[in-house]
Write a protein that holds these residues in place. Structure first.
Motif, mmCIF file in Angstrom:
data_model
loop_
_atom_site.group_PDB
_atom_site.id
_atom_site.type_symbol
_atom_site.label_atom_id
_atom_site.label_comp_id
_atom_site.label_asym_id
_atom_site.label_seq_id
_atom_site.Cartn_x
_atom_site.Cartn_y
_atom_site.Cartn_z
ATOM 1 N N SER A 105 11.157 5.040 2.212
ATOM 2 C CA SER A 105 10.315 5.838 1.330
ATOM 3 C C SER A 105 10.190 7.266 1.839
ATOM 4 O O SER A 105 10.235 7.520 3.053
ATOM 5 N N ILE A 138 2.825 5.921 -2.282
ATOM 6 C CA ILE A 138 3.701 4.820 -2.667
ATOM 7 C C ILE A 138 2.954 3.486 -2.730
ATOM 8 O O ILE A 138 3.374 2.568 -3.434
ATOM 9 N N SER A 160 8.025 2.138 -7.188
ATOM 10 C CA SER A 160 7.829 2.591 -5.810
ATOM 11 C C SER A 160 8.585 3.882 -5.526
ATOM 12 O O SER A 160 8.794 4.230 -4.369
#
Length: 285
Positions: free
Chosen positions: A152, A115, A94
């Motif tokens: 992220s 992602i 990820s």
């Protein structure tokens, strides 16, 4: 020859620069180690530095370990490990550059950002891990914690593009017997994991921690502290920002309670630095 390393997220990104005689005196035998926090710009800085010392740097990438194989290896190691044990592992699919094994590339869902396919691959890797090792005795006696170390870089929802949404990560605790159910709606942070696990394992001895046992300490202050060049704290009463020059209480009414909140956060940061300076991390210090 010059060597540059950018480390983080479990990978070592390796930059080695070869140059002709013109550049030899400038960087022969020079080794520079570049470190930094998540998303701090280590890789881009290392690349700029390499380009400043040679017009034609050569990039050597480290070998990749796929999460599916790594989780299977981890399960084998845990099966052979004496109990009790504490183990931690870090999955990488990820993370940038968001690639998955070629054999799954056409079958995993694309999602909305780069992602998402890597997360789908991680879901599959953990599913296979659970299927293979779920019957082991150590598995049935283990408390599993799943938590992101940071948000992220791939944003989708609008609320994730600014504070506090850009610091919001997922986390959950799983026990194979199904004893833990429900959701903690209060503000929590990664620092709460250790105290919560100690509570779940029945620890009654004193310990040092900045976090709290979210299941058994309702009276403790609820903080979510982060750092992005400035300390930030999210509480049930609002958000606080602390930098080297001043402290501001944001989204809090100008009340005595807000002033007390800011004072408590300043004391928390001061206590943190004091313990770091003294290397004091026990309950008796």
């Amino acid at each position: 020859m010059a060597q540059y390393f950018a480390s983080g997220n479990g990978n070592i990104k390796y930059y080695r620069t070869f140059a002709n005689r013109k550049y030899t005196d400038r960087f022969m035998k020079q080794i520079i180690l570049i470190t930094g926090g998540a998303r701090s710009g280590k890789s881009s800085y290392a690349e700029r530095l390499a380009l400043s010392l040679s017009p034609n740097p050569v990039y050597l990438a480290t070998s990749r370990i796929w999460d599916e194989e790594f989780l299977q290896f981890t399960g084998e190691e845990l099966t052979a490990m004496p109990e009790p044990f504490f183990a931690a592992l870090f999955t990488l699919s990820s993370h940038h550059p968001f690639v998955v094994p070629e054999k799954y590339a056409a079958t995993l869902p694309e999602g909305y950002t780069r992602i998402h396919k890597g997360v789908a691959y991680d879901d599959r890797a953990f599913r296979l891990f659970f299927q293979r090792f779920g019957g082991e005795e150590w598995f049935r006696r283990t408390i599993f914690v799943f938590v992101a170390d940071h948000v992220s870089s791939e944003k989708f929802a609008e609320e994730t593009r600014s504070y506090p949404g850009n610091m919001h990560v997922i986390g959950f605790i799983y026990t194979p017997d199904g004893a833990l159910r429900g959701e903690v709606g209060e503000i929590t942070q990664q620092l709460d994991i250790m105290p919560t696990l100690l509570g779940l394992t029945g620890n009654r001895k004193p310990y040092f921690a900045f976090g709290r046992d979210v299941l058994n300490e309702p009276q403790r202050p609820r903080w979510s502290v982060s750092y992005d060049g400035r300390f930030r704290a999210l509480t049930g009463e609002g958000a606080i920002v602390l930098d080297d020059s001043d402290m501001n209480v944001q989204e809090c009414p100008a009340t005595p309670a807000a002033d007390s909140l800011a004072q408590n956060f300043r004391a928390l940061v001061q206590q943190y630095y004091t313990h770091i300076e003294k290397k004091s991390y026990t309950a008796n210090d």
